[in-house]
Design an enzyme around this catalytic site. Structure first.
Site: not given
Length: 371
Positions: A87, A144, A206, A277, A322, A324
């Protein structure tokens, strides 16, 4: 012996990997990660021979990669590694599809290091480390930015003079591998919606949005860098550019100081004064936590509406990433703000950028039909 493809996602302090069989159904053989590289590195694996191990405290990214290769050789011995795909976050204007990598290619990609300082240099260092460990192994890059490469100039351009726009200062967009996977899953599982107007929300540390029609990117929230658009875990998102000038001129902050604030001290962390977090913030009784989450939900909803304008309406909203996928209270807050819009379908699709990369390499270089 069966052929295998290794997928690597190298970050500043982690190395994630997944090994796929090079057959049409791309079976997952093994996967895992090395976390806390530069601190107290820990290796974790699943699949063929689950395991956990502590690496030497001073282990760097190259040593972490060497450990992963050694583990794969021991635990996946019935498979022959034929290629590796990485990636790579920024492909600039020229790298718009999966590409086989060589020294010249990597040198070209280094010019984007300053545009994505949290990612690009680490992506490229893994390529060079693998050359040292396995110099004859074919290596590929998936980007990306590639999914957004063909968006219309109306959505791509910044309102800057032509001499600056002609120097490739433009909207590139990111999280393209995640959005390409969503487009693939929609085509497979929701064919009618895949042909329609979909806003995909990749929400995690992100975060960004993509307006898609017929599985193609029409517009997106991130720009030249991964700072623009939605507020994120520690990144600011959309910001009055005059703030940067003020920070430098009036507060005597250096460019390095500004970069540190915008990339690492802002977003949910900066708004809450507690953490980036999402679980910590959802559990916290402190007012700063609630304010940060409300802000994130409001700004996300506002920019979803903007993406709907680019599409001329919205038939579906897809959550991934994560936050979503896992933070139902945040999804509910966002959808509450969007209740004023005409009815649309809402889906959750689990992110799988590693499989998307494998799909792209199989399609481009191994000429197989995969699903």
């Amino acid at each position: 012996m069966n052929d295998a493809l290794l997928v690597l996602n190298a970050g500043s302090s982690s190395l994630k990997f997944r090994l796929f069989g090079l057959t049409p159904d791309l079976p997952v053989i093994a996967g895992g990660k090395v976390s806390d590289i530069g601190g107290r590195p820990v290796f974790q694996a699943h699949g063929t021979g689950d395991g956990t191990a502590a690496l030497p405290l001073q282990a760097d990214a190259g040593e972490a990669l060497a450990y992963v290769l050694g583990w794969l050789k021991t635990h996946a011995g019935q498979w022959t590694l034929r290629a590796c795909v990485h990636r790579i976050v920024h492909g600039g204007p020229d790298f718009v599809r999966a590409t086989e990598l060589d020294r010249r290619t990597v040198d070209e990609l280094r010019q984007f290091n300053s545009l994505v300082p949290q990612h690009q240099a680490h992506n490229l260092s893994a390529i060079e480390a693998l050359w040292a460990e396995a110099p004859r192994l074919r290596q590929f890059g998936c980007f990306d930015t590639a999914f957004h490469a063909r968006i219309d100039p109306l959505h791509r351009a910044f309102a800057l003079p032509a001499d600056l726009r002609n120097k490739d200062i433009r909207r590139y967009g990111f999280h393209g591998l995640s959005y390409a996977w969503i487009a693939h899953r929609l085509k497979c599982d929701h064919s009618a919606l895949s042909r329609g107007r979909v806003v995909a929300a990749h929400l995690g540390n992100g975060a960004s949005l993509c307006a898609m029609k017929n599985g193609q990117s029409i517009d997106t929230t991130m720009g030249l860098t991964a700072l623009d658009g939605l507020p994120m875990g520690t990144r600011c998102g959309a910001l009055d550019p005059g703030v940067v000038l003020y920070m430098q001129r009036n507060l005597n902050m250096t460019p390095e100081d500004v970069e540190e604030v915008l990339y690492n001290q802002s977003g949910l962390k900066g708004l809450s004064g507690i953490s980036n977090d999402i679980k910590t913030l959802l559990a916290s009784p402190l007012p700063g936590a609630a304010f940060a989450l409300d802000y994130f939900a409001l700004k996300t909803a506002q920019q979803i509406a903007a993406m709907a304008i680019s599409l001329g309406g919205m038939d579906g909203l897809v959550f991934t990433g994560g936050i979503g996928e896992n933070a139902a209270p945040i999804r509910d807050k966002i959808l509450h703000h969007l209740a004023c819009l005409p009815t649309f379908e809402t889906l959750i699709i689990a992110a799988n950028e590693e499989r998307q990369m494998a799909l792209e390499i199989m399609a481009a270089f191994y000429q197989e039909t995969v699903s």
